[in-house]
Design a protein around this motif. Structure first.
Motif, PDB file in Angstrom:
ATOM      1  N   GLY A  80       0.818  -1.209   0.000  1.00  0.00           N
ATOM      2  CA  GLY A  80       0.000   0.000   0.000  1.00  0.00           C
ATOM      3  C   GLY A  80       0.854   1.263   0.000  1.00  0.00           C
ATOM      4  N   PRO A  81       0.261   2.367  -0.451  1.00  0.00           N
ATOM      5  CA  PRO A  81       1.025   3.611  -0.582  1.00  0.00           C
ATOM      6  C   PRO A  81       1.553   4.154   0.744  1.00  0.00           C
ATOM      7  CG  PRO A  81      -1.284   3.924  -1.229  1.00  0.00           C
ATOM      8  CD  PRO A  81      -1.101   2.487  -0.911  1.00  0.00           C
ATOM      9  N   GLY A  82       0.861   3.879   1.833  1.00  0.00           N
ATOM     10  CA  GLY A  82       1.345   4.335   3.139  1.00  0.00           C
ATOM     11  C   GLY A  82       2.697   3.733   3.496  1.00  0.00           C
ATOM     12  N   TRP A  83       2.846   2.439   3.168  1.00  0.00           N
ATOM     13  CA  TRP A  83       4.108   1.759   3.450  1.00  0.00           C
ATOM     14  C   TRP A  83       5.230   2.238   2.543  1.00  0.00           C
ATOM     15  CZ3 TRP A  83       5.268  -0.903   7.610  1.00  0.00           C
ATOM     16  CH2 TRP A  83       4.222  -1.394   8.391  1.00  0.00           C
ATOM     17  N   ALA A  84       4.883   2.741   1.379  1.00  0.00           N
ATOM     18  CA  ALA A  84       5.912   3.240   0.452  1.00  0.00           C
ATOM     19  C   ALA A  84       6.662   4.429   1.046  1.00  0.00           C
ATOM     20  CB  ALA A  84       5.286   3.621  -0.883  1.00  0.00           C
ATOM     21  N   LEU A  85       6.016   5.116   2.004  1.00  0.00           N
ATOM     22  CA  LEU A  85       6.685   6.245   2.658  1.00  0.00           C
ATOM     23  C   LEU A  85       7.895   5.805   3.484  1.00  0.00           C
ATOM     24  CD1 LEU A  85       3.595   8.344   3.775  1.00  0.00           C
ATOM     25  CD2 LEU A  85       5.151   8.787   1.866  1.00  0.00           C
ATOM     26  N   CYS A  86       7.961   4.516   3.817  1.00  0.00           N
ATOM     27  CA  CYS A  86       9.125   3.997   4.554  1.00  0.00           C
ATOM     28  C   CYS A  86      10.415   4.168   3.736  1.00  0.00           C
ATOM     29  CB  CYS A  86       8.930   2.525   4.898  1.00  0.00           C
ATOM     30  SG  CYS A  86       7.641   2.257   6.131  1.00  0.00           S
ATOM     31  N   ALA A  87      10.250   4.270   2.428  1.00  0.00           N
ATOM     32  CA  ALA A  87      11.423   4.458   1.573  1.00  0.00           C
ATOM     33  C   ALA A  87      12.015   5.856   1.730  1.00  0.00           C
ATOM     34  CB  ALA A  87      11.060   4.197   0.114  1.00  0.00           C
ATOM     35  N   LEU A  88      11.321   6.755   2.406  1.00  0.00           N
ATOM     36  CA  LEU A  88      11.859   8.103   2.622  1.00  0.00           C
ATOM     37  C   LEU A  88      13.054   8.103   3.572  1.00  0.00           C
ATOM     38  CD1 LEU A  88       8.630  10.279   2.841  1.00  0.00           C
ATOM     39  CD2 LEU A  88      10.251  10.090   0.943  1.00  0.00           C
ATOM     40  N   LEU A  89      13.105   7.113   4.459  1.00  0.00           N
ATOM     41  CA  LEU A  89      14.234   7.048   5.398  1.00  0.00           C
ATOM     42  C   LEU A  89      15.561   6.846   4.670  1.00  0.00           C
ATOM     43  CD1 LEU A  89      15.257   7.128   8.298  1.00  0.00           C
ATOM     44  CD2 LEU A  89      14.833   4.670   8.414  1.00  0.00           C
ATOM     45  N   PRO A  90      15.700   5.821   3.812  1.00  0.00           N
ATOM     46  CA  PRO A  90      16.969   5.716   3.082  1.00  0.00           C
ATOM     47  C   PRO A  90      17.195   6.883   2.120  1.00  0.00           C
ATOM     48  CG  PRO A  90      15.533   3.863   2.534  1.00  0.00           C
ATOM     49  CD  PRO A  90      14.854   4.659   3.585  1.00  0.00           C
ATOM     50  N   ALA A  91      16.115   7.485   1.613  1.00  0.00           N
ATOM     51  CA  ALA A  91      16.279   8.654   0.743  1.00  0.00           C
ATOM     52  C   ALA A  91      16.856   9.829   1.533  1.00  0.00           C
ATOM     53  CB  ALA A  91      14.945   9.040   0.116  1.00  0.00           C
ATOM     54  N   ALA A  92      16.382  10.021   2.762  1.00  0.00           N
ATOM     55  CA  ALA A  92      16.929  11.083   3.615  1.00  0.00           C
ATOM     56  C   ALA A  92      18.385  10.792   3.968  1.00  0.00           C
ATOM     57  CB  ALA A  92      16.087  11.219   4.879  1.00  0.00           C
ATOM     58  N   LEU A  93      18.683   9.519   4.209  1.00  0.00           N
ATOM     59  CA  LEU A  93      20.063   9.126   4.501  1.00  0.00           C
ATOM     60  C   LEU A  93      20.963   9.405   3.298  1.00  0.00           C
ATOM     61  CD1 LEU A  93      21.940   7.842   6.590  1.00  0.00           C
ATOM     62  CD2 LEU A  93      21.355   5.612   5.616  1.00  0.00           C
ATOM     63  N   ALA A  94      20.478   9.135   2.104  1.00  0.00           N
ATOM     64  CA  ALA A  94      21.250   9.410   0.885  1.00  0.00           C
ATOM     65  C   ALA A  94      21.480  10.905   0.712  1.00  0.00           C
ATOM     66  CB  ALA A  94      20.535   8.834  -0.335  1.00  0.00           C
ATOM     67  N   ALA A  95      20.470  11.717   0.989  1.00  0.00           N
ATOM     68  CA  ALA A  95      20.625  13.175   0.875  1.00  0.00           C
ATOM     69  C   ALA A  95      21.638  13.697   1.889  1.00  0.00           C
ATOM     70  CB  ALA A  95      19.276  13.858   1.072  1.00  0.00           C
ATOM     71  N   TRP A  96      21.585  13.178   3.100  1.00  0.00           N
ATOM     72  CA  TRP A  96      22.552  13.569   4.126  1.00  0.00           C
ATOM     73  C   TRP A  96      23.956  13.123   3.713  1.00  0.00           C
ATOM     74  CZ3 TRP A  96      25.528  10.473   7.470  1.00  0.00           C
ATOM     75  CH2 TRP A  96      26.193  11.170   8.481  1.00  0.00           C
ATOM     76  N   GLY A  97      24.076  11.890   3.205  1.00  0.00           N
ATOM     77  CA  GLY A  97      25.372  11.369   2.761  1.00  0.00           C
ATOM     78  C   GLY A  97      25.951  12.189   1.618  1.00  0.00           C
ATOM     79  N   TRP A  98      25.091  12.653   0.707  1.00  0.00           N
ATOM     80  CA  TRP A  98      25.527  13.484  -0.422  1.00  0.00           C
ATOM     81  C   TRP A  98      26.247  14.732   0.097  1.00  0.00           C
ATOM     82  CZ3 TRP A  98      24.739  12.505  -5.670  1.00  0.00           C
ATOM     83  CH2 TRP A  98      25.019  13.552  -6.540  1.00  0.00           C
ATOM     84  N   ARG A  99      25.625  15.369   1.082  1.00  0.00           N
ATOM     85  CA  ARG A  99      26.210  16.594   1.662  1.00  0.00           C
ATOM     86  C   ARG A  99      27.505  16.284   2.424  1.00  0.00           C
ATOM     87  NH1 ARG A  99      25.060  21.883   3.790  1.00  0.00           N
ATOM     88  NH2 ARG A  99      25.744  22.020   5.938  1.00  0.00           N
ATOM     89  N   MET A 100      27.501  15.205   3.192  1.00  0.00           N
ATOM     90  CA  MET A 100      28.683  14.855   3.988  1.00  0.00           C
ATOM     91  C   MET A 100      29.868  14.463   3.097  1.00  0.00           C
ATOM     92  SD  MET A 100      28.077  15.453   7.082  1.00  0.00           S
ATOM     93  CE  MET A 100      27.002  16.785   6.593  1.00  0.00           C
TER      94      MET A 100
END
Length: 167
Positions: free
Chosen positions: A53-73
């Motif tokens: 379901g689409p609600g569970w797809a939001l769980c993918a935001l965690l690794p996406a946020a980690l990737a964005a943070w890693g990009w900056r670091m």
């Protein structure tokens, strides 16, 4: 006036000339970040969205946020690396939160290697590894242009032989 300019010139001569790492190293590391975090994020989001379901797809935001943070670091880390050749030693400086500066005297160097793995070769990069008698003072300069890495290896080897000849 002349005294001030002489003082400035004298201070500039005493300061080491720092060289930064080429941008190819940052591009390579960011590509690896996207491969290791970006693609799994998209796949997890799609699979969770389809099967749970689409609600569970939001769980993918965690690794996406980690990737964005890693990009900056990765950018901050890349900007922190620099090296300088002085008359008697090589300086290597790195680190964002904990700054580390390594001083490797030319006379203490036993081996200077140029290494380049398959991914580094694809991005036309090479690293210089310096070995000394004390393992604690071994140092590495990653992500150099291969021609610069070979030039640095040859220069450091030449200076190391010249400085150790007197021992």
């Amino acid at each position: 006036m002349e005294t001030g300019s002489t003082r400035t010139a004298g201070n500039a001569a005493a300061e080491p000339v720092w060289k930064a790492l080429p941008p190819g190293l940052l591009r390579m590391r960011r590509l690896l970040l996207v491969v290791w975090l970006g693609l799994p994020t998209v796949v997890a989001g799609v699979l969770l969205g389809v099967f749970a379901g689409p609600g569970w797809a939001l769980c993918a935001l965690l690794p996406a946020a980690l990737a964005a943070w890693g990009w900056r670091m990765l950018g901050r880390n890349w900007r922190s690396w620099r090296y300088a050749e002085r008359a008697d030693d090589l300086l290597i400086s790195r680190g964002v939160l904990w700054r580390e500066e390594t001083v490797v005297p030319y006379g203490r160097m036993q081996l200077v290697e140029v290494t380049s793995g398959p991914v580094e070769r694809r991005f036309r990069l090479a690293g210089v590894q310096l070995h000394t008698a004390a393992a604690a003072t071994d140092a590495r300069i990653p992500g150099l242009d291969p021609a610069e890495a070979e030039r640095l290896r040859d220069r450091l080897t030449e200076l190391g032989e010249a400085r150790s000849a007197g021992l």
